[in-house]
Design a protein around this motif. Structure first.
Motif, PDB file in Angstrom:
ATOM      1  N   ALA A 271       0.840  -1.195   0.000  1.00 22.54           N
ATOM      2  CA  ALA A 271       0.000   0.000   0.000  1.00 22.54           C
ATOM      3  C   ALA A 271       0.877   1.248   0.000  1.00 22.54           C
ATOM      4  O   ALA A 271       0.630   2.203  -0.736  1.00 22.54           O
ATOM      5  CB  ALA A 271      -0.928  -0.002   1.213  1.00 22.54           C
TER       6      ALA A 271
ATOM      7  N   GLY B  42       1.418   3.787  -3.211  1.00 22.87           N
ATOM      8  CA  GLY B  42       0.915   5.141  -3.008  1.00 22.87           C
ATOM      9  C   GLY B  42       1.983   6.212  -3.216  1.00 22.87           C
ATOM     10  O   GLY B  42       1.680   7.403  -3.188  1.00 22.87           O
TER      11      GLY B  42
ATOM     12  N   TRP C 288       3.655   7.360  -5.773  1.00 27.41           N
ATOM     13  CA  TRP C 288       3.467   8.320  -6.880  1.00 27.41           C
ATOM     14  C   TRP C 288       2.369   9.325  -6.547  1.00 27.41           C
ATOM     15  O   TRP C 288       2.434  10.479  -6.984  1.00 27.41           O
ATOM     16  CB  TRP C 288       3.167   7.577  -8.187  1.00 27.41           C
ATOM     17  CG  TRP C 288       1.818   6.894  -8.229  1.00 27.41           C
ATOM     18  CD1 TRP C 288       1.508   5.652  -7.772  1.00 27.41           C
ATOM     19  CD2 TRP C 288       0.606   7.441  -8.772  1.00 27.41           C
ATOM     20  NE1 TRP C 288       0.178   5.387  -7.979  1.00 27.41           N
ATOM     21  CE2 TRP C 288      -0.399   6.454  -8.596  1.00 27.41           C
ATOM     22  CE3 TRP C 288       0.264   8.652  -9.374  1.00 27.41           C
ATOM     23  CZ2 TRP C 288      -1.724   6.661  -8.995  1.00 27.41           C
ATOM     24  CZ3 TRP C 288      -1.051   8.851  -9.778  1.00 27.41           C
ATOM     25  CH2 TRP C 288      -2.024   7.861  -9.591  1.00 27.41           C
ATOM     26  N   VAL C 289       1.391   8.901  -5.741  1.00 26.80           N
ATOM     27  CA  VAL C 289       0.316   9.817  -5.347  1.00 26.80           C
ATOM     28  C   VAL C 289       0.863  10.873  -4.385  1.00 26.80           C
ATOM     29  O   VAL C 289       0.605  12.073  -4.531  1.00 26.80           O
ATOM     30  CB  VAL C 289      -0.843   9.037  -4.677  1.00 26.80           C
ATOM     31  CG1 VAL C 289      -1.908  10.002  -4.167  1.00 26.80           C
ATOM     32  CG2 VAL C 289      -1.429   8.022  -5.647  1.00 26.80           C
TER      33      VAL C 289
ATOM     34  N   LEU D 240      -3.327  15.163  -9.034  1.00 26.02           N
ATOM     35  CA  LEU D 240      -2.708  14.122  -9.867  1.00 26.02           C
ATOM     36  C   LEU D 240      -2.506  14.647 -11.291  1.00 26.02           C
ATOM     37  O   LEU D 240      -1.485  14.368 -11.925  1.00 26.02           O
ATOM     38  CB  LEU D 240      -3.573  12.851  -9.866  1.00 26.02           C
ATOM     39  CG  LEU D 240      -3.755  12.190  -8.491  1.00 26.02           C
ATOM     40  CD1 LEU D 240      -4.604  10.927  -8.608  1.00 26.02           C
ATOM     41  CD2 LEU D 240      -2.413  11.855  -7.849  1.00 26.02           C
TER      42      LEU D 240
ATOM     43  N   PRO E 207      -3.130   5.319  -0.443  1.00 27.28           N
ATOM     44  CA  PRO E 207      -1.755   5.811  -0.581  1.00 27.28           C
ATOM     45  C   PRO E 207      -1.198   6.481   0.684  1.00 27.28           C
ATOM     46  O   PRO E 207       0.005   6.615   0.820  1.00 27.28           O
ATOM     47  CB  PRO E 207      -1.838   6.830  -1.716  1.00 27.28           C
ATOM     48  CG  PRO E 207      -3.274   7.070  -1.977  1.00 27.28           C
ATOM     49  CD  PRO E 207      -4.043   5.941  -1.410  1.00 27.28           C
TER      50      PRO E 207
END
Lengths: 343, 95, 275
Positions: free
Chosen positions: A315, A319, A321-322, C170, C55
């Motif tokens: 997880a 995550g 890149w977010v 994003l 995330p």
């Protein structure tokens, strides 16, 4: 350990007095620190404190936070399968609360000068632990109830005294956690109670869950630390610092005394042939805990250790890149508003 | 880019109208907008508040514990700042 | 059911369903409520899968809140559908014991969980649709539905805002995130048009003042999403060659069977049990 502290893998000496810088800090600040602790006042983030006190708290609060975060998994496992919509809503709210409790605790730890990302790295790389109870699998719907009843029940037993912990931010986080958790144990018992009033298959499911979760729940309080054992571990030091208020053994006995009558009410047996009321002591006697199993599971030889960490790490990595995107956006926005200010 | 860490934000909640915002804890968020939203999701799940503030932790200037004597002790002897310091005859009302 | 004599001569397999006008209205009313309730239920089921996988832990909290809001909407709507139906089915009977062909949600919400960009694309479209829907339904002739809408519209506005914030970040974040966000939009695009498709129950509900024609919401939904995409430096995908249809009539995608198997299996394994 869900509010308990042991099994750390750092090389820090168990006994704070063994370190040299402790001695020098002692000279400068201990009088004031000691007086606050003695007067049952709270230590606050910017106060000088013995380094060992700080390190003990960081380790304990981090383990506690990690336990909340990893603890989301065994129950989260059942969100999509909850047998009624009411149960689904309760379970989602509960798992979400655990995320929240993890965050309150990381927030408390961060007041001690560590960053959450450092703590998460330590969790991911196995350098910090979480409560070993979550290395057991949730195999049936009744396990969701057993976690609420036994695991949260044991956790609350540990956590209530922590509301009076000498470190202010930890105590305040625990007050919040305890307030919110009061529903967790109740919903677990209610779930199991419903099973106990149900079909044969439901009652069998209930008994099976109690059989599997009873001993691990007793282990949650940590190894024996009273009588002869009091000299080992760091219970004594933690108690002197006002971090810990009762011994592991004390809390475990209270938990057994509280829980056995509830088991009787549920119409189930607990998997301990030595369990009997001791009139003389005014407590329930219980059998020997398999501490070999405890240490084995703590060190990685449990059914779900690898899976829990792998899920968590995945997880986190997926995550990345977010998190990077959001940071980049924030930088761009800041730059834009700076440009706007100049223009 | 190396993995950036989102900055820390301190969260203050007004529990209900008529009360001040009170510090409740902190959280991580990439910017103020998201910090406010995360604060809503984290600190007001049980109707704990009617208004929220978030402040970047780095922007807070705090008194230091080393200064506590010079900052706070001088107030200790100024009892005349408190109404109980003053003696008035018992039969005088509305004071 | 019809009591006319000639009905008995007809082969049950070829006979069109025959209802008295009142039953018809009831059936259509129930179907309309189910279309709304199943959207919320199935999307809540998918969002429930995110917990522990988000995330950032703060985002576990946020997605949990959205999921709980939708689950709450679903429970109220299914309960209302059961009441209108008058056959004694409660929210759980409707959620756990209906077969796939009886579910009336759009296919958008049943699609398997993708990455975070796909989820935010789906949430942006779905919440934008729900915002328009619920604000219209606050004046529904079905007072219970109007009450549900009054509460749900506030929730949908928050969900739309959450998705909007993320699509902006994003889209206008890093190169990688922009590509992934664009890919997320492309992935959900074939499932978007179905939200605005009129179906029999919706037409009936709109005529009766109970509901609203989905097609009447489309412009406002598109306007919001387009504005967000533009600000986020993203491109609205071209009209897809194929787009999903049939969910409102109970025709779903392959993902739906697995979703229901998981959601329903305990309840179905213990017939008559209470939980």
């Amino acid at each position: 350990m869900y509010g308990n502290d042991f099994g750390h893998s750092d090389d820090a000496p168990l006994n704070a007095a063994e370190t040299e810088d402790y001695a020098s800090v002692l000279e400068e600040h201990m009088a004031y620190f000691d007086r606050l602790v003695q007067d049952d006042q709270r230590i606050e983030p910017r106060d000088a404190m013995p380094d060992a006190y700080r390190q003990t708290l960081i380790r304990q609060i981090a383990q506690h936070a990690h336990s909340e975060i990893i603890g989301m998994q065994p129950e989260g496992n059942w969100i999509t399968r909850a047998p009624s919509l009411r149960r689904k809503a309760i379970l989602m709210a509960k798992v979400q609360d655990e995320a929240g409790h993890g965050l309150y605790l990381y927030s408390a730890a961060e007041t001690l000068g560590v960053d959450r990302s450092e703590l998460l790295d330590k969790l991911h790389s196995g350098r910090q632990k979480y409560s070993s109870i979550f290395n057991y699998p949730t195999l049936t719907w009744a396990d969701v109830g057993a976690i609420g009843w036994l695991v949260d029940g044991a956790a609350i037993m540990n956590q209530v005294p922590l509301c009076r912990c000498s470190y202010g931010p930890y105590a305040r986080a625990m007050i919040r956690v305890c307030k919110e958790e009061s529903f967790h144990q109740r919903q677990g018992f209610e779930l199991l109670w419903t099973l106990s009033q149900g079909t044969d298959a439901q009652r069998a499911m209930l008994q099976d869950a109690a059989d599997r979760w009873w001993w691990p729940a007793l282990m949650m309080f940590g190894p024996p630390d009273s009588g002869e054992k009091a000299k080992e571990g760091h219970t004594a030091q933690s108690m002197a610092w006002g971090i810990k208020r009762f011994t592991n053994d004390d809390l475990r006995q209270r938990f057994v005394d509280m829980t056995v009558p509830q088991a009787i009410k549920l119409g189930i047996t607990l998997p301990d042939p030595d369990l009997r009321w001791n009139e003389e002591r005014g407590h329930w006697d219980f059998g020997e805990i398999d501490w070999d199993e405890f240490w084995r599971v703590l060190k990685g030889d449990g059914p779900c250790n690898a899976q829990r960490i792998a899920t968590r790490v995945t997880a986190h990595e997926e995550g990345a890149w977010v998190r990077e995107a959001a940071a980049a956006y924030a930088d761009k926005q800041a730059a834009r508003s700076a440009e706007g200010a100049v223009a | 880019m190396t993995a950036p860490t989102w900055p820390l934000w301190e969260v203050f909640v007004r529990a209900r109208r008529g009360l001040s915002h009170v510090h409740v804890g902190s959280l991580h968020a990439p910017d103020a907008q998201m910090a406010l939203r995360n604060a809503r999701d984290l600190y007001t799940r049980r109707q704990e508040g009617v208004s929220l503030w978030v402040v970047a932790s780095d922007d807070i200037t705090a008194s230091s514990p080393e200064e506590r004597d010079s900052f706070f002790d001088p107030a200790a002897d100024k009892v005349y700042r408190h109404p109980t310091f003053y003696e008035v005859p018992e039969d005088v009302e509305y004071l | 059911m019809s009591t006319s004599a000639d009905a008995t001569h007809l082969d049950a397999a070829v006979a069109a369903p025959r209802h008295t006008p009142e039953t018809d209205a009831t059936t259509l009313h129930v179907r309309y409520l189910l279309s709304l309730g199943d959207d919320a239920l199935v999307y809540a089921q998918r969002l429930g899968e995110w917990l522990t996988h988000a995330p950032q832990i703060e985002e576990d909290m946020a997605l949990g809140n959205v999921g709980l809001d939708l689950l709450g909407q679903a429970r109220s709507l299914l309960t209302r559908a059961g009441e209108v139906e008058g056959g004694g089915r409660d929210e759980d009977a409707l959620a756990m014991l209906r077969d796939e062909r009886e579910f009336r949600n759009v296919q958008l919400v049943e699609q398997p969980r993708g990455d975070f960009a796909v989820e935010m694309a789906r949430m942006l479209w779905f919440a934008s649709y729900q915002c328009e829907l619920w604000s219209q339904l606050t004046s529904s002739a079905d007072e219970t539905l109007a009450g549900i809408a009054g509460k749900a519209v506030k929730e949908a506005v928050y969900h739309r805002d959450h998705a909007t914030q993320w699509v902006l970040r994003l889209g206008d974040g890093t190169e990688v995130s922009r590509e992934r966000m664009q890919a997320g939009l492309e992935a959900v695009h074939p499932y978007v048009a179905e939200l605005g498709e009129d179906h029999e129950a919706a037409r009936w509900a709109a005529e009766q003042g109970v509901g609203v024609l989905p097609s009447s919401l489309t412009d406002a939904v598109n306007a919001h999403v387009s504005a967000v995409l533009e600000q986020a430096t993203l491109t609205m995908p071209d009209a897809p060659r194929w787009h999903a249809r049939g969910g409102r009539e109970g025709v779903h995608s392959e993902a739906m069977g697995y979703l229901l198997a998981e959601m329903q299996h305990i309840a179905r394994s213990h017939p008559g049990a209470t939980w």
